[in-house]
Design an enzyme around this catalytic site. Structure first.
Site, PDB file in Angstrom:
ATOM      1  N   ASP A 148       0.811  -1.215   0.000  1.00 54.59           N
ATOM      2  CA  ASP A 148       0.000   0.000   0.000  1.00 54.59           C
ATOM      3  C   ASP A 148       0.850   1.274   0.000  1.00 54.59           C
ATOM      4  O   ASP A 148       1.891   1.320   0.675  1.00 54.59           O
ATOM      5  CB  ASP A 148      -0.853  -0.041   1.277  1.00 54.59           C
ATOM      6  CG  ASP A 148      -1.736   1.171   1.447  1.00 54.59           C
ATOM      7  OD1 ASP A 148      -2.719   1.272   0.705  1.00 54.59           O
ATOM      8  OD2 ASP A 148      -1.437   2.010   2.322  1.00 54.59           O
TER       9      ASP A 148
ATOM     10  N   GLU B  51       1.349  -0.568  -5.002  1.00 54.16           N
ATOM     11  CA  GLU B  51       0.454   0.553  -5.297  1.00 54.16           C
ATOM     12  C   GLU B  51       1.257   1.843  -5.416  1.00 54.16           C
ATOM     13  O   GLU B  51       1.849   2.307  -4.442  1.00 54.16           O
ATOM     14  CB  GLU B  51      -0.588   0.746  -4.195  1.00 54.16           C
ATOM     15  CG  GLU B  51      -1.625   1.766  -4.624  1.00 54.16           C
ATOM     16  CD  GLU B  51      -2.264   2.580  -3.505  1.00 54.16           C
ATOM     17  OE1 GLU B  51      -3.357   3.112  -3.728  1.00 54.16           O
ATOM     18  OE2 GLU B  51      -1.657   2.708  -2.430  1.00 54.16           O
TER      19      GLU B  51
HETATM   20  C1  GLC Z   1      -3.800   3.494  -0.246  1.00 49.73           C
HETATM   21  C2  GLC Z   1      -5.118   2.774  -0.091  1.00 49.73           C
HETATM   22  C3  GLC Z   1      -6.125   3.756   0.417  1.00 49.73           C
HETATM   23  C4  GLC Z   1      -5.682   4.245   1.772  1.00 49.73           C
HETATM   24  C5  GLC Z   1      -4.278   4.827   1.711  1.00 49.73           C
HETATM   25  C6  GLC Z   1      -3.684   4.967   3.081  1.00 49.73           C
HETATM   26  O1  GLC Z   1      -3.835   4.464  -1.207  1.00 49.73           O
HETATM   27  O2  GLC Z   1      -5.477   2.173  -1.300  1.00 49.73           O
HETATM   28  O3  GLC Z   1      -7.411   3.203   0.487  1.00 49.73           O
HETATM   29  O4  GLC Z   1      -6.557   5.229   2.240  1.00 49.73           O
HETATM   30  O5  GLC Z   1      -3.396   3.995   0.989  1.00 49.73           O
HETATM   31  O6  GLC Z   1      -3.319   3.724   3.597  1.00 49.73           O
END
Ligand code: GLC
Length: 591
Positions: free
Chosen positions: A235, A308
């Protein structure tokens, strides 16, 4: 004539090196040596909204286990679950108070083990969300850090702040903004310092310049690998590291972007010092080592890292690794979200999104294609429901892995959530007039299993978010019952992709044939070709695909067609006069 000129002008605006390669055949990677994840069909489950087994209106682990057969039926290779760990749920699981335990409203560790066991029986791999950038402020690590307990003093990013010389008052150390609006610094009275939070104030940033934090997070990875998970979706990587402090212990301010007037918006300032640092890339290489070591010691299939990041290509592509080190297996390719948000849905935008990935990807690495996730408006709402088959076909016809967010197989659209029902912190940090611009609740509404009570998601009186209005028509049961539906098309696509050596190993050639029509050809010597043709325009067109590829035969056989297309599977259609209705998408084959 005019349309053709407009199309050419548009193309000339695109990134030029992209065009040079767009029409060439690209060498396919060697057949037969592919690992499971290289051609996998990944499926994202948002556990809170997938299936509720105990009637509390919140999805849970037993709910997921009870629907694994559905994933099997879809043909999914691996499911990645948004966080299931213990959390006060300020950011719905992305604020973790115990990285080694399960959120009670989702179930227990035993429920998780049962889920893994059943998934193994069905041949589905389970991937967990790894949230390394921050914890919850309720995590014991944070409490110990606040209290300056030995070993935890520097677990988070603490700072005294700076003194405003004119007012004599203490101020945050820098002007940095968090993602969810407003300052990224919070004063902690007990410790007498500010802490950094790139997300909500309840999500303090862990300090990766502290080796103890690095080791703790590797322990987290090893712990869940031992529980049998097949890898991690990592993440929020861009903000993992901030720039080093200077000799006086200070951080630099970011500059104005002049792109936006809202001072609380993250985009108001540059993010040079708080995102995309080289140390972040190195950390991913270290995690890859943890996964590879696990496989070396315990055997089994490779565990994967999915990353991500919405960073630009120069940064994102480094996650793959380089000639001397392996990094993430698949940094998520969000181009079908980000590039295509920039303009209307058109063949040239599709081409740009593909070019930007394939031409920047280091040699020998595997591509991947993502249409949506729990942070972005649902694919069918962004592209238009009439284009969901075309987009599902596209991600499955392109080389590499593809990723589906729950509901994309049905053509689910966004729910509408009132200000009163809004729960996403990004929305809540805004106001009743502007929250719709920020909130991510619409794409997180419960999954549609049927047209029954709560769309078959829950037997409870209330669901944690209201249902999307279209659940009576867009749901698993009715799409199973229909002769032709988004769901049935999706299943045929996955099945074709699994069985077709052309799609797994073939070379790829693609082009925006006109501003409306996009074409892809996959070819494998000895096996033939599969051709994708989609009309993203609003009017019927007739195209000559020989202009795209002279080697195509005079007719092609229809394999799969979008909902509403009036053609018949198994029949042959002319290549030089291929008629495509508005929104029609086809997969055709040479034999
Ligand atoms: C990422 C997740 C999102 C979350 C953020 C903080 O972007 O996909 O949903 O709010 O990280 O962890």
């Amino acid at each position: 004539m005019k349309a053709n000129r407009t199309f050419k002008t548009l193309l000339s605006l695109l990134w030029l090196p992209a065009l040079a390669l767009a029409c060439q055949d690209k060498a396919a990677s060697k057949p037969a040596s592919k690992e499971w994840w290289q051609t996998a069909q990944f499926y994202q489950i948002y556990p809170r909204s997938f299936k509720d087994s105990n009637g509390d209106g919140i999805g849970d682990l037993n709910g997921i286990t009870s629907e694994l057969e559905y994933l099997k039926d879809l043909g999914v290779t691996a499911a990645w679950l948004s966080p299931i760990f213990k959390s006060p749920m300020v950011d719905f699981g992305y604020d973790i108070s115990d990285f080694y335990d399960i959120q009670p409203e989702y179930g227990t560790l035993d429920d998780f083990r049962a889920l893994i066991k059943r998934a193994n029986e069905l041949g589905i791999k389970i991937i967990l969300d790894f949230v390394p950038n921050h914890s919850s402020d309720e995590n014991v690590w944070f409490k110990k850090s606040v209290a300056r307990e030995r070993g935890y003093e520097d677990y988070y990013v603490w700072h005294d702040g700076r003194l405003n010389s004119s007012t004599g008052k203490r101020e945050p150390p820098t002007n940095w903004n968090q993602y969810f609006r407003g300052t990224a610094w919070q004063w902690n009275e007990q410790r007498g310092q500010y802490y950094l939070h790139q997300f909500a104030v309840q999500q303090p940033d862990l300090n990766y310049r502290n080796p103890a934090v690095v080791e703790q997070m590797k322990r987290v990875l090893r712990y869940w690998l031992k529980e049998g998970v097949a890898g991690f979706r990592c993440d929020a990587l861009p903000p993992l590291f901030e720039v080093q402090r200077d000799a006086q212990g200070q951080y630099p301010d970011e500059e104005l972007t002049n792109a936006i007037e809202d001072v609380e918006d993250r985009a108001y300032l540059t993010t040079k010092y708080i995102e995309n640092q080289p140390e972040t890339v190195d950390m991913v290489y270290q995690w890859r080592q943890v996964l590879d070591d696990h496989q070396r010691i315990f055997g089994g299939d490779a565990g994967v890292l999915l990353i991500e990041t919405y960073s630009p290509a120069w940064f994102t592509m480094q996650f793959y690794g380089n000639s001397s080190v392996n990094g993430a297996h698949l940094p998520f390719n969000f181009n079908f979200i980000t590039v295509m948000e920039q303009g209307p849905l058109s063949a040239s935008n599709v081409q740009l999104a593909i070019d930007l990935w394939l031409q920047n990807m280091p040699a020998g690495r595997t591509a991947n294609w993502v249409l949506g996730n729990h942070d972005k408006r649902r694919a069918a709402s962004r592209y238009g429901v009439e284009h969901i088959d075309a987009m599902n076909m596209l991600v499955m016809v392109l080389p590499g892995a593809s990723v589906t967010y729950q509901g994309e197989e049905l053509g689910m659209t966004d729910g509408w959530i009132s200000w009163e029902d809004t729960v996403d912190p990004w929305g809540c940090n805004s106001d009743a007039q502007n929250y719709e611009h920020y909130t991510r609740d619409p794409e997180r509404t419960p999954f549609h299993w049927s047209s029954g009570k709560n769309a078959g998601f829950s037997t409870g009186e209330r669901t944690w978010l209201p249902l999307a209005a279209d659940y009576e028509t867009i749901n698993v049961a009715s799409e199973e019952a229909a002769t032709h539906s988004h769901l049935k098309i999706y299943k045929s696509l996955v099945a074709l992709r699994r069985s077709s050596t052309i799609l797994q190993n073939g070379s790829v050639k693609y082009r925006a044939h006109t501003e409306e029509v996009f074409v892809v050809k996959r070819t494998l010597a000895g096996a033939g070709s599969i051709v994708y043709a989609a009309n993203f325009g609003a009017a019927k067109v007739s195209v000559d695909l020989r202009e795209f590829d002279k080697t195509l035969p005079s007719t092609l056989k229809l394999l799969i067609r979008s909902v509403g297309a009036s053609k018949t599977e198994g029949q042959s259609y002319s290549v030089s006069h291929l008629e495509l209705d508005a929104g029609e998408a086809l997969l055709l084959a040479t034999n």
